[in-house]
Design a protein around this motif. Structure first.
Motif, PDB file in Angstrom:
ATOM      1  N   GLY A  85       0.785  -1.230   0.000  1.00 17.72           N
ATOM      2  CA  GLY A  85       0.000   0.000   0.000  1.00 17.72           C
ATOM      3  C   GLY A  85       0.813   1.275   0.000  1.00 17.72           C
ATOM      4  N   SER A  86       2.135   1.156   0.054  1.00 19.40           N
ATOM      5  CA  SER A  86       2.956   2.356   0.184  1.00 19.40           C
ATOM      6  C   SER A  86       2.804   3.302  -1.012  1.00 19.40           C
ATOM      7  CB  SER A  86       4.434   1.971   0.360  1.00 19.40           C
ATOM      8  OG  SER A  86       4.874   1.139  -0.699  1.00 19.40           O
ATOM      9  N   MET A  87       2.513   2.761  -2.184  1.00 22.20           N
ATOM     10  CA  MET A  87       2.365   3.636  -3.358  1.00 22.20           C
ATOM     11  C   MET A  87       1.141   4.539  -3.233  1.00 22.20           C
ATOM     12  SD  MET A  87       0.891   1.325  -6.500  1.00 22.20           S
ATOM     13  CE  MET A  87      -0.820   0.770  -6.539  1.00 22.20           C
ATOM     14  N   LEU A  88       0.194   4.153  -2.373  1.00 27.43           N
ATOM     15  CA  LEU A  88      -1.004   4.965  -2.138  1.00 27.43           C
ATOM     16  C   LEU A  88      -0.973   5.634  -0.766  1.00 27.43           C
ATOM     17  CD1 LEU A  88      -3.792   2.631  -3.604  1.00 27.43           C
ATOM     18  CD2 LEU A  88      -2.746   4.639  -4.677  1.00 27.43           C
ATOM     19  N   ASN A  89       0.166   5.531  -0.089  1.00 27.13           N
ATOM     20  CA  ASN A  89       0.340   6.155   1.224  1.00 27.13           C
ATOM     21  C   ASN A  89      -0.641   5.591   2.254  1.00 27.13           C
ATOM     22  OD1 ASN A  89       1.688   7.856   3.008  1.00 27.13           O
ATOM     23  ND2 ASN A  89       0.254   9.558   2.664  1.00 27.13           N
ATOM     24  N   VAL A  90      -0.873   4.283   2.171  1.00 27.60           N
ATOM     25  CA  VAL A  90      -1.666   3.580   3.174  1.00 27.60           C
ATOM     26  C   VAL A  90      -0.960   2.278   3.517  1.00 27.60           C
ATOM     27  CG1 VAL A  90      -3.888   4.563   2.417  1.00 27.60           C
ATOM     28  CG2 VAL A  90      -3.090   2.379   1.444  1.00 27.60           C
ATOM     29  N   LYS A  91      -1.385   1.642   4.583  1.00 28.26           N
ATOM     30  CA  LYS A  91      -0.907   0.297   4.945  1.00 28.26           C
ATOM     31  C   LYS A  91      -1.946  -0.717   4.498  1.00 28.26           C
ATOM     32  CE  LYS A  91       0.006  -2.673   8.957  1.00 28.26           C
ATOM     33  NZ  LYS A  91       0.036  -2.733  10.445  1.00 28.26           N
ATOM     34  N   ILE A  92      -1.536  -1.695   3.684  1.00 28.35           N
ATOM     35  CA  ILE A  92      -2.454  -2.725   3.221  1.00 28.35           C
ATOM     36  C   ILE A  92      -1.993  -4.085   3.723  1.00 28.35           C
ATOM     37  CG2 ILE A  92      -3.441  -3.917   1.223  1.00 28.35           C
ATOM     38  CD1 ILE A  92      -3.279  -1.384  -0.351  1.00 28.35           C
ATOM     39  N   GLU A  93      -2.931  -4.818   4.329  1.00 28.68           N
ATOM     40  CA  GLU A  93      -2.725  -6.212   4.699  1.00 28.68           C
ATOM     41  C   GLU A  93      -3.770  -7.057   3.980  1.00 28.68           C
ATOM     42  OE1 GLU A  93      -1.130  -6.652   9.071  1.00 28.68           O
ATOM     43  OE2 GLU A  93      -2.904  -5.357   9.099  1.00 28.68           O
ATOM     44  N   TYR A  94      -3.524  -8.362   3.904  1.00 27.36           N
ATOM     45  CA  TYR A  94      -4.412  -9.240   3.145  1.00 27.36           C
ATOM     46  C   TYR A  94      -4.890 -10.394   4.015  1.00 27.36           C
ATOM     47  CZ  TYR A  94      -2.436  -6.640  -0.733  1.00 27.36           C
ATOM     48  OH  TYR A  94      -2.043  -5.620  -1.586  1.00 27.36           O
ATOM     49  N   ALA A  95      -6.196 -10.644   3.937  1.00 24.64           N
ATOM     50  CA  ALA A  95      -6.792 -11.833   4.544  1.00 24.64           C
ATOM     51  C   ALA A  95      -7.140 -12.766   3.391  1.00 24.64           C
ATOM     52  CB  ALA A  95      -8.039 -11.460   5.338  1.00 24.64           C
ATOM     53  N   ARG A  96      -6.570 -13.945   3.380  1.00 25.33           N
ATOM     54  CA  ARG A  96      -6.688 -14.854   2.236  1.00 25.33           C
ATOM     55  C   ARG A  96      -7.615 -16.019   2.541  1.00 25.33           C
ATOM     56  NH1 ARG A  96      -1.637 -13.309   3.376  1.00 25.33           N
ATOM     57  NH2 ARG A  96      -0.487 -12.061   1.827  1.00 25.33           N
ATOM     58  N   ALA A  97      -8.464 -16.322   1.560  1.00 22.42           N
ATOM     59  CA  ALA A  97      -9.353 -17.484   1.658  1.00 22.42           C
ATOM     60  C   ALA A  97      -9.153 -18.340   0.415  1.00 22.42           C
ATOM     61  CB  ALA A  97     -10.806 -17.042   1.765  1.00 22.42           C
ATOM     62  N   ASN A  98      -9.188 -19.657   0.588  1.00 15.90           N
ATOM     63  CA  ASN A  98      -8.931 -20.546  -0.547  1.00 15.90           C
ATOM     64  C   ASN A  98     -10.209 -21.006  -1.246  1.00 15.90           C
ATOM     65  OD1 ASN A  98      -9.941 -22.378   1.286  1.00 15.90           O
ATOM     66  ND2 ASN A  98      -7.968 -23.395   1.664  1.00 15.90           N
ATOM     67  N   ARG A  99     -11.355 -20.453  -0.824  1.00 21.29           N
ATOM     68  CA  ARG A  99     -12.611 -20.781  -1.484  1.00 21.29           C
ATOM     69  C   ARG A  99     -13.619 -19.667  -1.212  1.00 21.29           C
ATOM     70  NH1 ARG A  99     -16.448 -23.261   2.052  1.00 21.29           N
ATOM     71  NH2 ARG A  99     -15.635 -23.480   4.174  1.00 21.29           N
ATOM     72  N   PRO A 100     -14.663 -19.546  -2.027  1.00 17.68           N
ATOM     73  CA  PRO A 100     -15.667 -18.501  -1.789  1.00 17.68           C
ATOM     74  C   PRO A 100     -16.367 -18.712  -0.444  1.00 17.68           C
ATOM     75  CG  PRO A 100     -15.859 -19.395  -4.014  1.00 17.68           C
ATOM     76  CD  PRO A 100     -14.921 -20.299  -3.277  1.00 17.68           C
ATOM     77  N   LEU A 101     -16.530 -17.615   0.302  1.00 21.81           N
ATOM     78  CA  LEU A 101     -17.103 -17.711   1.644  1.00 21.81           C
ATOM     79  C   LEU A 101     -18.326 -16.812   1.836  1.00 21.81           C
ATOM     80  CD1 LEU A 101     -13.819 -17.722   3.781  1.00 21.81           C
ATOM     81  CD2 LEU A 101     -15.351 -19.662   3.375  1.00 21.81           C
ATOM     82  N   GLY A 102     -18.761 -16.103   0.791  1.00 21.07           N
ATOM     83  CA  GLY A 102     -19.841 -15.148   0.975  1.00 21.07           C
ATOM     84  C   GLY A 102     -19.318 -13.874   1.619  1.00 21.07           C
ATOM     85  N   THR A 103     -20.167 -12.853   1.682  1.00 24.67           N
ATOM     86  CA  THR A 103     -19.697 -11.562   2.185  1.00 24.67           C
ATOM     87  C   THR A 103     -19.267 -11.629   3.653  1.00 24.67           C
ATOM     88  OG1 THR A 103     -22.047 -11.025   2.489  1.00 24.67           O
ATOM     89  CG2 THR A 103     -20.952 -10.128   0.538  1.00 24.67           C
ATOM     90  N   ALA A 104     -20.109 -12.200   4.504  1.00 25.41           N
ATOM     91  CA  ALA A 104     -19.752 -12.275   5.922  1.00 25.41           C
ATOM     92  C   ALA A 104     -18.597 -13.251   6.144  1.00 25.41           C
ATOM     93  CB  ALA A 104     -20.961 -12.681   6.752  1.00 25.41           C
ATOM     94  N   GLY A 105     -18.577 -14.338   5.385  1.00 30.85           N
ATOM     95  CA  GLY A 105     -17.474 -15.287   5.513  1.00 30.85           C
ATOM     96  C   GLY A 105     -16.140 -14.660   5.157  1.00 30.85           C
ATOM     97  N   GLN A 106     -16.124 -13.807   4.127  1.00 34.97           N
ATOM     98  CA  GLN A 106     -14.894 -13.086   3.798  1.00 34.97           C
ATOM     99  C   GLN A 106     -14.462 -12.203   4.964  1.00 34.97           C
ATOM    100  OE1 GLN A 106     -14.418 -11.070  -0.102  1.00 34.97           O
ATOM    101  NE2 GLN A 106     -16.451 -11.878  -0.566  1.00 34.97           N
ATOM    102  N   LEU A 107     -15.420 -11.469   5.517  1.00 36.07           N
ATOM    103  CA  LEU A 107     -15.101 -10.583   6.639  1.00 36.07           C
ATOM    104  C   LEU A 107     -14.516 -11.384   7.802  1.00 36.07           C
ATOM    105  CD1 LEU A 107     -15.178  -7.933   8.210  1.00 36.07           C
ATOM    106  CD2 LEU A 107     -17.604  -8.357   8.661  1.00 36.07           C
TER     107      LEU A 107
END
Length: 246
Positions: free
Chosen positions: A73-95
């Motif tokens: 995220g440094s190119m946009l002057n923010v901190k970006i982290e990633y939460a990874r899922a190996n299959r579709p989980l729906g909106t709440a499941g992603q959260l």
């Protein structure tokens, strides 16, 4: 009341984007170009303009494309982290997949990665904080806007014997719609099962059934839901026109 800003946002960007095939067969929907940058970049820049400097992106399908482009995220002057899922989980499941990354945050923004927003997010946070002062059962505030839908057909009312008693030709229906942007208390995550497909409305309904309050915030601004090809092209054309003005 002093404003209690929210410094972290979770963007749900792990969907399959089926309604935009074939465009999304090789590119995740949040990475589709809108004028001169990906859709997701518009969203992150909007969050930054509202004071959010920490972004967690929930990724799944073709998630490496998102990681490779934004990095930390440094190119946009923010901190970006990633939460990874190996299959579709729906909106709440992603959260739910971002739960560990939210361990130090009591409150956060959650929004969908396939929309573009143009409204005052800080005013929405202030409204949420005001509700917390009034109602300690408050668990979330959702952004809503007025929407009108017109049917393409005549709507027929019939009685028990199938006699037509009313004919409404192409009626309009109006109401408030959820635009996929929320201020959430962290304990909402307790209503989402881990590693299961789960929708946001299920999490909200479960929370409300247990006495928690969800409030609506009517936005004073615009949003684009990039849900299908027509909506995508409408947003694309408008942003290209803006770019041309610059």
């Amino acid at each position: 009341m002093m404003s209690n800003r929210v410094g972290v946002a979770v963007i749900l960007a792990g969907g399959l984007g089926r309604r935009l095939h074939p465009l999304t067969l090789v590119m995740p929907k949040p990475m589709l170009p809108v004028a001169d940058k990906p859709l997701l970049e518009h969203t992150i820049e909007w969050l930054r303009s509202n004071g959010v400097r920490h972004v967690i992106v929930c990724i799944g399908y073709l998630g490496r494309v998102i990681e490779n482009y934004f990095g930390d995220g440094s190119m946009l002057n923010v901190k970006i982290e990633y939460a990874r899922a190996n299959r579709p989980l729906g909106t709440a499941g992603q959260l739910k997949s971002a739960e560990d990354l939210l361990s130090n945050h009591d409150r956060f923004i959650c929004l969908y990665g396939d929309s573009i927003y143009e409204f005052n997010l800080n005013a929405m946070v202030d409204a949420h904080n005001a509700k917390l002062d009034e109602d300690n059962s408050t668990i979330a505030t959702m952004a809503v806007t007025q929407y009108t839908a017109k049917l393409d057909y005549g709507f027929m009312d019939v009685d028990d014997s199938n006699r037509v008693i009313a004919w409404r030709e192409k009626p309009e229906f109006k109401g408030l719609i959820n635009i996929g942007c929320y201020v959430m208390e962290r304990d909402l995550l307790e209503f989402i099962p881990k590693d299961e497909v789960s929708s946001m409305n299920r999490a909200f309904m479960d929370a409300m059934a247990r006495g928690r309050s969800v409030y609506a915030y009517k936005i004073d601004g615009r949003f684009w839901d990039i849900g299908n090809e027509r909506a995508y092209m409408d947003a694309y054309r408008e942003y290209v026109e803006r770019l041309g003005d610059v």
